[in-house]
Design an enzyme around this catalytic site. Sequence first.
Site, PDB file in Angstrom:
ATOM      1  N   ARG A   1       4.466   2.607   1.237  1.00 48.98           N
ATOM      2  CA  ARG A   1       4.686   1.573   1.649  1.00 48.98           C
ATOM      3  C   ARG A   1       5.008   0.865   3.407  1.00 48.98           C
ATOM      4  NH1 ARG A   1       2.833  -3.840  -2.545  1.00 48.98           N
ATOM      5  NH2 ARG A   1       1.385  -3.755  -1.212  1.00 48.98           N
TER       6      ARG A   1
ATOM      7  N   CYS B   1       4.895  -5.306  -4.692  1.00 51.21           N
ATOM      8  CA  CYS B   1       4.645  -4.147  -6.201  1.00 51.21           C
ATOM      9  C   CYS B   1       5.143  -2.635  -5.589  1.00 51.21           C
ATOM     10  CB  CYS B   1       3.303  -3.880  -6.857  1.00 51.21           C
ATOM     11  SG  CYS B   1       2.654  -5.710  -6.651  1.00 51.21           S
TER      12      CYS B   1
ATOM     13  N   ARG C   1       2.127 -13.209 -10.578  1.00 49.64           N
ATOM     14  CA  ARG C   1       1.652 -13.235  -9.136  1.00 49.64           C
ATOM     15  C   ARG C   1       0.551 -13.409  -8.064  1.00 49.64           C
ATOM     16  NH1 ARG C   1       4.692  -8.342  -6.381  1.00 49.64           N
ATOM     17  NH2 ARG C   1       2.803  -9.556  -4.851  1.00 49.64           N
TER      18      ARG C   1
ATOM     19  N   ASP D   1      -7.065  -2.033  -5.875  1.00 52.65           N
ATOM     20  CA  ASP D   1      -6.457  -2.757  -6.658  1.00 52.65           C
ATOM     21  C   ASP D   1      -7.018  -2.689  -7.893  1.00 52.65           C
ATOM     22  OD1 ASP D   1      -4.676  -3.721  -4.434  1.00 52.65           O
ATOM     23  OD2 ASP D   1      -5.876  -4.992  -3.497  1.00 52.65           O
TER      24      ASP D   1
ATOM     25  N   LYS E   1      -6.523 -14.076  -3.115  1.00 50.09           N
ATOM     26  CA  LYS E   1      -5.121 -14.056  -2.950  1.00 50.09           C
ATOM     27  C   LYS E   1      -4.563 -13.459  -1.672  1.00 50.09           C
ATOM     28  CE  LYS E   1      -1.282 -10.037  -4.377  1.00 50.09           C
ATOM     29  NZ  LYS E   1      -1.660  -9.464  -3.572  1.00 50.09           N
ATOM     30  N   ASN E   2      -5.298 -12.185  -1.453  1.00 51.41           N
ATOM     31  CA  ASN E   2      -4.626 -11.624   0.455  1.00 51.41           C
ATOM     32  C   ASN E   2      -5.097 -12.312   1.017  1.00 51.41           C
ATOM     33  OD1 ASN E   2      -3.239  -9.833  -1.740  1.00 51.41           O
ATOM     34  ND2 ASN E   2      -4.307  -8.248  -1.880  1.00 51.41           N
TER      35      ASN E   2
HETATM   36  N1  EPU Z   1       0.581   2.602   5.559  1.00 52.60           N
HETATM   37  C1  EPU Z   1       1.348   2.890   6.011  1.00 52.60           C
HETATM   38  N2  EPU Z   1       1.622   2.073   7.656  1.00 52.60           N
HETATM   39  C2  EPU Z   1       1.705   1.312   7.803  1.00 52.60           C
HETATM   40  C3  EPU Z   1       0.875   0.527   6.838  1.00 52.60           C
HETATM   41  C4  EPU Z   1      -0.026   0.858   6.018  1.00 52.60           C
HETATM   42  O1  EPU Z   1       1.249   4.611   5.958  1.00 52.60           O
HETATM   43  O2  EPU Z   1       2.000   1.042   8.752  1.00 52.60           O
HETATM   44  C5  EPU Z   1       0.103   2.710   4.746  1.00 52.60           C
HETATM   45  C6  EPU Z   1       0.485   2.331   2.924  1.00 52.60           C
HETATM   46  O3  EPU Z   1       2.101   3.118   2.420  1.00 52.60           O
HETATM   47  C7  EPU Z   1      -0.982   2.891   2.082  1.00 52.60           C
HETATM   48  C8  EPU Z   1      -1.740   2.399   3.040  1.00 52.60           C
HETATM   49  O4  EPU Z   1      -1.748   2.383   4.826  1.00 52.60           O
HETATM   50  O5  EPU Z   1      -0.713   3.511   1.920  1.00 52.60           O
HETATM   51  C9  EPU Z   1      -3.120   1.228   2.986  1.00 52.60           C
HETATM   52  O6  EPU Z   1      -1.682   0.501   3.603  1.00 52.60           O
HETATM   53  P1  EPU Z   1      -2.062  -1.633   3.614  1.00 52.60           P
HETATM   54  O7  EPU Z   1      -1.988  -1.744   4.903  1.00 52.60           O
HETATM   55  O8  EPU Z   1      -3.867  -1.695   4.371  1.00 52.60           O
HETATM   56  O9  EPU Z   1      -1.874  -2.279   2.525  1.00 52.60           O
HETATM   57  P2  EPU Z   1      -1.347  -3.672   2.721  1.00 52.60           P
HETATM   58  O10 EPU Z   1      -1.691  -4.265   3.650  1.00 52.60           O
HETATM   59  O11 EPU Z   1       0.336  -3.265   2.576  1.00 52.60           O
HETATM   60  C10 EPU Z   1      -2.890  -5.173   1.131  1.00 52.60           C
HETATM   61  C11 EPU Z   1      -2.662  -5.625  -0.303  1.00 52.60           C
HETATM   62  C12 EPU Z   1      -2.565  -4.386  -1.087  1.00 52.60           C
HETATM   63  C13 EPU Z   1      -4.351  -3.792  -1.624  1.00 52.60           C
HETATM   64  C14 EPU Z   1      -3.843  -3.555   0.115  1.00 52.60           C
HETATM   65  C15 EPU Z   1      -5.190  -2.715   0.380  1.00 52.60           C
HETATM   66  C16 EPU Z   1      -1.914  -8.185   0.585  1.00 52.60           C
HETATM   67  C17 EPU Z   1      -0.721  -8.566   0.417  1.00 52.60           C
HETATM   68  N3  EPU Z   1      -1.687  -6.732   0.271  1.00 52.60           N
HETATM   69  O12 EPU Z   1      -1.510  -4.177   1.415  1.00 52.60           O
HETATM   70  O13 EPU Z   1      -2.723  -5.732  -2.574  1.00 52.60           O
HETATM   71  O14 EPU Z   1      -4.287  -2.655  -1.960  1.00 52.60           O
HETATM   72  O15 EPU Z   1      -3.732  -3.839   1.195  1.00 52.60           O
HETATM   73  O16 EPU Z   1      -6.515  -3.218   0.090  1.00 52.60           O
HETATM   74  O17 EPU Z   1      -3.164  -8.200   1.268  1.00 52.60           O
HETATM   75  C18 EPU Z   1      -2.459  -6.193  -4.503  1.00 52.60           C
HETATM   76  O18 EPU Z   1      -2.902  -7.276  -4.458  1.00 52.60           O
HETATM   77  O19 EPU Z   1      -2.123  -5.878  -5.804  1.00 52.60           O
HETATM   78  C19 EPU Z   1      -2.014  -5.101  -3.226  1.00 52.60           C
HETATM   79  C20 EPU Z   1      -1.245  -4.190  -3.308  1.00 52.60           C
END
Ligand code: EPU
Length: 425
Positions: free
Chosen positions: A126, A121, A404, A312, A26-27
């Site tokens: 975030r 989610c 999803r 996750d 998915k991701n």
């Molecule tokens: N963060 C910030 N500022 C930013 C970006 C991130 O503070 O500008 C924080 C976030 O709030 C979080 C941490 O950094 O506390 C990590 O966030 P990250 O950017 O790594 O996560 P993401 O890209 O929003 C993706 C996956 C998530 C998965 C995370 C961590 C996708 C679409 N989502 O999210 O997947 O948990 O990486 O591996 O790729 C899921 O599939 O259920 C899911 C939530």
Amino acid sequence: MENQEEAILIQGGKPLNGAVKINGAKNSAVALLAAAALSEGSVLLENLPNISDVDVMLGILKAIGFHVSKEGEGVYRLTAQADPLPRTPDELTRKMRASYYFMGSLLGRLGESSVALPGGCDIGERPIDQHLKGFKALGVKITEEDGGSRYHFLAPKLKGAAVFFDMITVGATINTMLAACRASGTTTLENVAREPEVIEVANFLNAMGAEVRGAGTETIRIRGVKKLGGCSYTCIPDRIEAGTYMIAAAATKGNLLLENVIPEHMEAVSAKLREAGFGVSSGLDWIRVNATGIRPQGIMVQTLPYPGFPTDLQPPMTAMLTCAEGSSRVVETIYERRFGSVDGLITMGATVRVEGQTAWVEGVEQLHGAEVTATDLRAGAALLIAGLFATGETRLLGVHHIDRGYGNMVEQLMSLGVQLKRVTL
Ligand code: EPU
């Protein structure tokens, strides 16, 4: 899928036995779909999972001018007849998180993008400050639109730059990479995420003609190119789906062969399952979990960026540990609100106490079926697993969250010998 609310009815107590083929990730898939907007040729993507988040991304691509044709199960050809539109439709964009990758890909392609703040989610704050930091470094002018609910990005000329991220973030690493591959000169990204999804996007960009080096290490260097073309690309298997099935097999005392996996991506999960007492073996593209007759030992789990234990899979792991022998401690370091399944687990008879970012789990002999609600995707997977090893019937609501991210999960589980079905409410 979201229009008609459904429930999953589970008759618990049967082990997961047999073989399961893991779907595309998915991701990775959602990031590849946004990255495809950079292509001025025709892109063929294979092994995309059959999940609603992929449908939403395809919907956004169509809305901004891409021709999308389905060429087989999980196989899509994407072609832009002309330049795509810089603005993504708000309603689709707000349905999920990864829609924010259009910020970077359309910036790279057009020097402009206008994208609503993403949904996804409800598991914590975030913020996207690191994405904005990356774009600003490349010379992008950022303005808020519609009272701050959408961002407009403008950079007639993107310029290569050095970015040091303040935290490890998958999203900001990928988003900045997407814009930087069309910037003039070289961009250096430091303190980047090393998740397989980051490597996947870099490989895909390179297949389209970009020059991205170092993905999978702490520093990524990108030499901007003038144009990205077409390519064919196959999405990697989903390490989170694989981990969910591994944990489900362990929790139900089953014996499961997982096919189409990259065992290297599963090391943190395999290590924790072994520590809990299960047998885990692997070959080139398979993993077997042998849990026949084994009750897990309580363990300590802490979520971390890759290659650490993935956040996750924390909710499914917590569910499994509710019936472990002894106590467990689960520390969530990535998101503030990722214990959404704990209330449901307690309703089913678990003994769990959440204090801040830590869940203390006292193992009980058995959970019992109950009516519980998925509050997000992985909380849904956790409660589904709990239903599989609980006695009696579990009625799981909030099924659209599971759709999803998990393709054909009920059918796949049924083929593994457990009893469950979807019903319309
Ligand atoms: N963060 C910030 N500022 C930013 C970006 C991130 O503070 O500008 C924080 C976030 O709030 C979080 C941490 O950094 O506390 C990590 O966030 P990250 O950017 O790594 O996560 P993401 O890209 O929003 C993706 C996956 C998530 C998965 C995370 C961590 C996708 C679409 N989502 O999210 O997947 O948990 O990486 O591996 O790729 C899921 O599939 O259920 C899911 C939530």
